[in-house]
Design an enzyme around this catalytic site. Structure first.
Site, PDB file in Angstrom:
ATOM      1  N   GLU A  96      43.511  35.189  35.112  1.00  0.00           N
ATOM      2  CA  GLU A  96      42.248  34.816  34.490  1.00  0.00           C
ATOM      3  C   GLU A  96      41.370  34.217  35.580  1.00  0.00           C
ATOM      4  OE1 GLU A  96      45.348  34.467  31.304  1.00  0.00           O
ATOM      5  OE2 GLU A  96      45.117  33.296  33.127  1.00  0.00           O
ATOM      6  N   TYR A 108      39.179  40.074  43.622  1.00  0.00           N
ATOM      7  CA  TYR A 108      40.232  40.658  42.786  1.00  0.00           C
ATOM      8  C   TYR A 108      39.975  42.139  42.540  1.00  0.00           C
ATOM      9  CZ  TYR A 108      41.399  35.759  41.874  1.00  0.00           C
ATOM     10  OH  TYR A 108      41.728  34.437  42.000  1.00  0.00           O
TER      11      TYR A 108
END
Length: 138
Positions: A96, A108
């Site tokens: 998250e 990411y």
């Protein structure tokens, strides 16, 4: 240059210090990281960053936190730590990230993570939604 190794108890003060400089990182108890897969990036002058992941199912891991000391940011340390955590794993990998943390989301994504959901009001201080991301190997 930095090397990556498994964190040990004597690293906890430095992990705490680095974590406290990363306002958007989760602020967990560093001692709890040693219960999971915790890696540190070490340079000549000490620790430059850390990353930690935990197994959430037999075929799934979750990256809990990644933080790099401010003087060492934008040098590929977070990327190296995440790659080492993921390795050649065939497990599903999730994380998250704060919706407002655009830099982390770009990192990411460049590593093969894709947004797969949103957790409304997941974070506090300030309250903010989390983007759930899943790793898709290339």
């Amino acid at each position: 240059m930095h090397s990556i190794r498994t964190a040990v108890e004597s690293d906890l003060d430095e992990i705490w210090r680095i974590q406290s400089t990363a306002g958007q990182a989760a602020q967990w108890k560093p001692a709890d990281y040693l219960l999971h897969a915790c890696l540190v990036a070490e340079g000549e002058s000490g620790l430059a960053g850390f990353a930690v992941a935990r197994r959430t199912a037999t075929d799934e891991i979750e990256i809990l936190n990644v933080a790099v000391d401010p003087p060492f940011r934008r040098r590929g340390i977070a990327r190296s730590l995440i790659r080492e955590l993921i390795g050649k794993s065939t497990d599903r990998v999730f994380l998250e990230v704060r919706q407002s943390n655009v830099g982390a989301r770009k990192l990411y994504h460049s590593l093969g993570f894709e947004a797969v959901g949103v957790r409304p009001d997941y974070y506090s201080g300030p309250v903010e939604s989390a983007i759930v991301m899943k790793f898709h190997s290339c």
